[in-house]
Motif scaffolding. Structure first.
Motif, short mmCIF file in Angstrom:
data_model
loop_
_atom_site.label_atom_id
_atom_site.label_comp_id
_atom_site.label_asym_id
_atom_site.label_seq_id
_atom_site.Cartn_x
_atom_site.Cartn_y
_atom_site.Cartn_z
N GLU A 1 0.85 -1.44 0.23
CA GLU A 1 0.07 0.06 0.07
C GLU A 1 0.94 1.29 -0.03
N ASN B 1 -2.23 4.89 -4.43
CA ASN B 1 -3.63 5.04 -5.29
C ASN B 1 -4.13 3.79 -5.23
N GLU C 1 -6.26 0.56 -4.34
CA GLU C 1 -7.24 -0.03 -3.47
C GLU C 1 -6.73 -1.32 -2.77
N LYS C 2 -7.21 -1.44 -1.38
CA LYS C 2 -6.92 -2.79 -0.55
C LYS C 2 -7.38 -4.03 -1.44
N GLU C 3 -8.69 -4.02 -2.04
CA GLU C 3 -9.19 -4.99 -2.50
C GLU C 3 -8.23 -5.44 -3.93
#
Length: 87
Positions: free
Chosen positions: A53, A58, A60-62
């Motif tokens: 991360e 920029n 996303e975690k998913e």
């Protein structure tokens, strides 16, 4: 005589039951892999997720998790894939 209709059984979906009702995503080591034909889904640890991360603020975690799983848990491949996506 024979019945006027043709019987076609509907497809049966078998959902494997895990021992407990709750799913703990990070307790991988305690769950025995009963279905040997299906490779276990790699789990991204919190520390690895934080590292990636920080490299990709920029993303996303998913997205990171999905790419990690698609790369079978290979961190280097995950980073390379994310680099290609960001470009």
């Amino acid at each position: 005589g024979s019945p006027p209709y043709i019987y076609t059984p509907s497809p049966v979906v078998i959902v494997p039951k895990t021992g407990s009702g709750t799913v703990k995503p990070f307790a991988v080591h305690t769950v025995p892999n009963t279905a040997s034909s299906i490779p276990p889904v790699p789990i991204l640890s919190e520390s690895e997720l934080k590292q990636i991360e920080e490299m990709f603020p920029n993303a996303e975690k998913e997205v990171i998790k999905t790419v990690f799983e698609a790369n079978r848990g290979n961190k280097e491949s995950t980073i390379n894939s994310l680099l290609q996506m960001v470009e």
